[in-house]
Design an enzyme around this catalytic site. Structure first.
Site, PDB file in Angstrom:
ATOM      1  N   HIS A 171     -42.322  36.349  46.669  1.00  0.00           N
ATOM      2  CA  HIS A 171     -43.083  36.641  45.451  1.00  0.00           C
ATOM      3  C   HIS A 171     -42.408  37.774  44.686  1.00  0.00           C
ATOM      4  O   HIS A 171     -42.589  38.946  45.003  1.00  0.00           O
ATOM      5  CB  HIS A 171     -44.536  37.011  45.794  1.00  0.00           C
ATOM      6  CG  HIS A 171     -45.219  35.979  46.641  1.00  0.00           C
ATOM      7  ND1 HIS A 171     -45.617  34.757  46.148  1.00  0.00           N
ATOM      8  CD2 HIS A 171     -45.520  35.976  47.965  1.00  0.00           C
ATOM      9  CE1 HIS A 171     -46.159  34.051  47.124  1.00  0.00           C
ATOM     10  NE2 HIS A 171     -46.114  34.760  48.232  1.00  0.00           N
ATOM     11  N   GLY A 172     -41.606  37.381  43.664  1.00  0.00           N
ATOM     12  CA  GLY A 172     -40.950  38.360  42.815  1.00  0.00           C
ATOM     13  C   GLY A 172     -41.721  38.559  41.530  1.00  0.00           C
ATOM     14  O   GLY A 172     -42.422  39.551  41.348  1.00  0.00           O
ATOM     15  N   TRP A 200     -35.842  43.947  48.315  1.00  0.00           N
ATOM     16  CA  TRP A 200     -35.178  44.524  47.153  1.00  0.00           C
ATOM     17  C   TRP A 200     -35.837  45.853  46.752  1.00  0.00           C
ATOM     18  O   TRP A 200     -36.179  46.068  45.595  1.00  0.00           O
ATOM     19  CB  TRP A 200     -35.143  43.547  45.970  1.00  0.00           C
ATOM     20  CG  TRP A 200     -34.359  42.309  46.257  1.00  0.00           C
ATOM     21  CD1 TRP A 200     -34.841  41.039  46.349  1.00  0.00           C
ATOM     22  CD2 TRP A 200     -32.953  42.230  46.547  1.00  0.00           C
ATOM     23  NE1 TRP A 200     -33.819  40.165  46.666  1.00  0.00           N
ATOM     24  CE2 TRP A 200     -32.649  40.870  46.791  1.00  0.00           C
ATOM     25  CE3 TRP A 200     -31.917  43.179  46.611  1.00  0.00           C
ATOM     26  CZ2 TRP A 200     -31.368  40.423  47.086  1.00  0.00           C
ATOM     27  CZ3 TRP A 200     -30.641  42.721  46.928  1.00  0.00           C
ATOM     28  CH2 TRP A 200     -30.366  41.379  47.155  1.00  0.00           C
ATOM     29  N   THR A 202     -35.451  49.672  46.332  1.00  0.00           N
ATOM     30  CA  THR A 202     -34.546  50.803  46.198  1.00  0.00           C
ATOM     31  C   THR A 202     -35.050  51.989  47.014  1.00  0.00           C
ATOM     32  O   THR A 202     -36.246  52.289  47.016  1.00  0.00           O
ATOM     33  CB  THR A 202     -34.406  51.212  44.719  1.00  0.00           C
ATOM     34  OG1 THR A 202     -33.856  50.115  43.984  1.00  0.00           O
ATOM     35  CG2 THR A 202     -33.504  52.418  44.554  1.00  0.00           C
ATOM     36  N   LEU A 282     -44.943  50.630  37.054  1.00  0.00           N
ATOM     37  CA  LEU A 282     -43.777  49.906  36.561  1.00  0.00           C
ATOM     38  C   LEU A 282     -43.546  50.145  35.079  1.00  0.00           C
ATOM     39  O   LEU A 282     -42.394  50.198  34.625  1.00  0.00           O
ATOM     40  CB  LEU A 282     -43.938  48.407  36.829  1.00  0.00           C
ATOM     41  CG  LEU A 282     -43.756  47.975  38.284  1.00  0.00           C
ATOM     42  CD1 LEU A 282     -44.211  46.532  38.459  1.00  0.00           C
ATOM     43  CD2 LEU A 282     -42.308  48.128  38.721  1.00  0.00           C
ATOM     44  N   ASN A 283     -44.606  50.313  34.314  1.00  0.00           N
ATOM     45  CA  ASN A 283     -44.420  50.569  32.896  1.00  0.00           C
ATOM     46  C   ASN A 283     -43.680  51.873  32.652  1.00  0.00           C
ATOM     47  O   ASN A 283     -42.850  51.976  31.746  1.00  0.00           O
ATOM     48  CB  ASN A 283     -45.766  50.577  32.163  1.00  0.00           C
ATOM     49  CG  ASN A 283     -46.151  49.206  31.657  1.00  0.00           C
ATOM     50  OD1 ASN A 283     -45.314  48.350  31.435  1.00  0.00           O
ATOM     51  ND2 ASN A 283     -47.443  48.983  31.491  1.00  0.00           N
ATOM     52  N   ARG A 311      -4.370  51.422  23.439  1.00  0.00           N
ATOM     53  CA  ARG A 311      -3.623  50.227  23.842  1.00  0.00           C
ATOM     54  C   ARG A 311      -2.833  49.680  22.650  1.00  0.00           C
ATOM     55  O   ARG A 311      -3.399  49.366  21.597  1.00  0.00           O
ATOM     56  CB  ARG A 311      -4.600  49.167  24.354  1.00  0.00           C
ATOM     57  CG  ARG A 311      -3.966  47.843  24.739  1.00  0.00           C
ATOM     58  CD  ARG A 311      -3.190  47.939  26.019  1.00  0.00           C
ATOM     59  NE  ARG A 311      -2.838  46.611  26.526  1.00  0.00           N
ATOM     60  CZ  ARG A 311      -2.038  46.409  27.576  1.00  0.00           C
ATOM     61  NH1 ARG A 311      -1.521  47.441  28.224  1.00  0.00           N
ATOM     62  NH2 ARG A 311      -1.780  45.184  27.974  1.00  0.00           N
ATOM     63  N   GLU A 407     -37.816  44.637  37.689  1.00  0.00           N
ATOM     64  CA  GLU A 407     -38.972  45.250  37.022  1.00  0.00           C
ATOM     65  C   GLU A 407     -39.400  44.418  35.806  1.00  0.00           C
ATOM     66  O   GLU A 407     -39.679  44.937  34.730  1.00  0.00           O
ATOM     67  CB  GLU A 407     -38.671  46.699  36.646  1.00  0.00           C
ATOM     68  CG  GLU A 407     -38.404  47.541  37.892  1.00  0.00           C
ATOM     69  CD  GLU A 407     -38.484  49.018  37.649  1.00  0.00           C
ATOM     70  OE1 GLU A 407     -39.155  49.438  36.685  1.00  0.00           O
ATOM     71  OE2 GLU A 407     -37.882  49.769  38.440  1.00  0.00           O
TER      72      GLU A 407
END
Length: 428
Positions: A171-172, A200, A202, A282-283, A311, A407
């Protein structure tokens, strides 16, 4: 002071006088300012003195202390937790939080810190954001007074490291279907037992404090729990690292495995339930990403501009002379300028309590998308040299794909905006 509009005849007279002055070599009092490609829309003129000072401090630290480490860190997937402690010493962690040893600065100032960090690397910004916006922010917003007093001062100094556990293996983008559960401890009164997995995540392999969201078995309601590693019996909490990533290699990412992990009842957030809690955290992090990705794009732009000027090709001309290269630089400069201005506006509204969640979805989605698109285009300026990690551009491109995905992937934020525009839910 209100100034009365100049009539048409007066306006014509004024223009004639200005032309006459110009013909005599007299400098116009309102001569055009020189264009600054590093700040095309002059947004820095709108920052307060405190915000400018914070931005300068953050930029100096990031370029002098973080940048020299990033290449080896990215190559070896080796994150140095001391970085968070160094940030804590400068007052960067949980910067918008009032009290508890935190700086209590504006959201714009916090955004400027985030921008400076991600100008070095998105992985470093990810570690910073999780500590500040997700872990510390969640405790500050929803934790008990005891949790705040006990944990936040040490987290503000980087002495305790935090992680945020919402995403699960199955469930992502659909966190409401999470399978992690919490139930009263069968034999230990005043405790819950947590079981389930998050992925996942962090900072999880190095975190001392893990903010975990779980469903109560009795009601199915989602609640937040602060899991303290040193209170977990052996075998009830494991946080293995996820290795061999293609992006964010300079940050540490892992899983959270909970197997009957006991958590004191007082470590459950008392007054928040459902997804409103994690989405609020998350916001704040998404707002920071909108600033951070612009920092990454600015670094790509600076690197590509320097390379294009130096260059030489085709009769010894710098490739910056050619139209295709200049268009790439112009596109990136424009999107970075617009993105920073948008993040600034939402930050000011956030400080005033006027920022709608959809505003943050808008800038997170737009800035992540434009940063990734432009970074990929600027990568072409380097030709085959872009393959070498020493040029830095490929690292940013790989990282920015992740920022566009986590996110809230960009398409998910499009659905959030679509719902706000039409009033119709498109998620199911």
């Amino acid at each position: 002071m209100f100034v009365r509009p100049v009539c048409r005849q007066s306006a014509r007279q004024l223009r004639r006088a200005q032309c006459h002055a110009t013909s005599l070599g007299i400098r116009c009092l309102h001569a055009a300012a020189p264009f600054d490609w590093k700040d095309p829309l002059g947004v820095s003129n709108m920052y307060t003195e405190e915000e400018l000072a914070i931005a300068e401090t953050a930029e100096s630290y990031c370029q002098e202390r973080m940048l020299p480490r990033v290449l080896d860190a990215y190559r070896n997937e080796d994150y140095d937790p001391k970085i968070l402690e160094e940030m804590g010493e400068l007052g960067f962690l949980g910067a918008t939080i009032q009290g508890y040893g935190c700086a209590g600065v504006s959201n714009v100032a916090s955004g400027l810190i985030t921008r400076a960090v991600e100008r070095v690397d998105s992985g470093y910004r990810s570690g910073y954001s999780v500590q500040s916006a997700l872990a510390m922010g969640g405790i500050a917003d929803f934790g008990t007074a005891e949790l705040k007093e006990r944990l936040l001062p040490k987290m503000a100094k980087g002495k305790l490291l935090g992680a945020f556990g919402l995403t699960e293996p199955n469930h992502g983008s659909d966190p409401g279907s999470m399978e992690t559960t919490a139930r009263p401890h069968p034999s230990k009164k005043g405790y819950y037992v947590l079981s389930g997995s998050k992925t996942w995540i962090t900072n999880s392999p190095i975190a001392d404090v893990l903010l975990v969201w779980a469903k109560l078995e009795s009601s199915g309601k989602i609640r937040g729990f602060v899991v303290e590693r040193d209170q977990c019996p052996p075998g009830t909490l494991e946080t293995p690292a996820i290795k061999n990533k293609n992006g964010l290699r300079a940050s540490i990412t892992g899983m959270i495995h909970l197997d009957g992990c006991p958590v004191p009842e007082e470590n459950m957030f008392p007054d928040i339930e459902g997804l409103r809690g994690p989405f609020s955290c998350l916001n704040s992090a998404r707002y920071g990403i909108a600033w951070g990705t612009m920092g990454a794009l600015e670094d790509c732009l600076s690197r590509a501009r320097t390379y294009a000027v130096e260059r030489k090709q085709f009769k010894g001309n710098p490739i910056a002379k050619y139209q295709l290269v200049q268009k790439k630089l112009a596109d990136a400069t424009t999107d970075a300028a617009y993105g920073i201005l948008a993040a600034y506006q939402v930050g000011r509204l956030k400080d005033e309590g006027k920022a709608a969640p959809e505003m943050i979805s808008l800038i997170k989605r737009q800035n992540c998308d434009r940063a990734l698109i432009n970074a990929r285009a600027l990568q072409e300026v380097f030709g085959g040299n872009a393959v070498s990690d020493e040029y830095g551009i490929g690292r940013h491109v790989a990282n920015l794909f992740v920022t566009q995905t986590y996110e809230g992937q960009s398409d998910i934020h499009a659905l959030i905006l679509g719902r706000a525009i039409t009033g119709i839910q498109a998620f199911c």
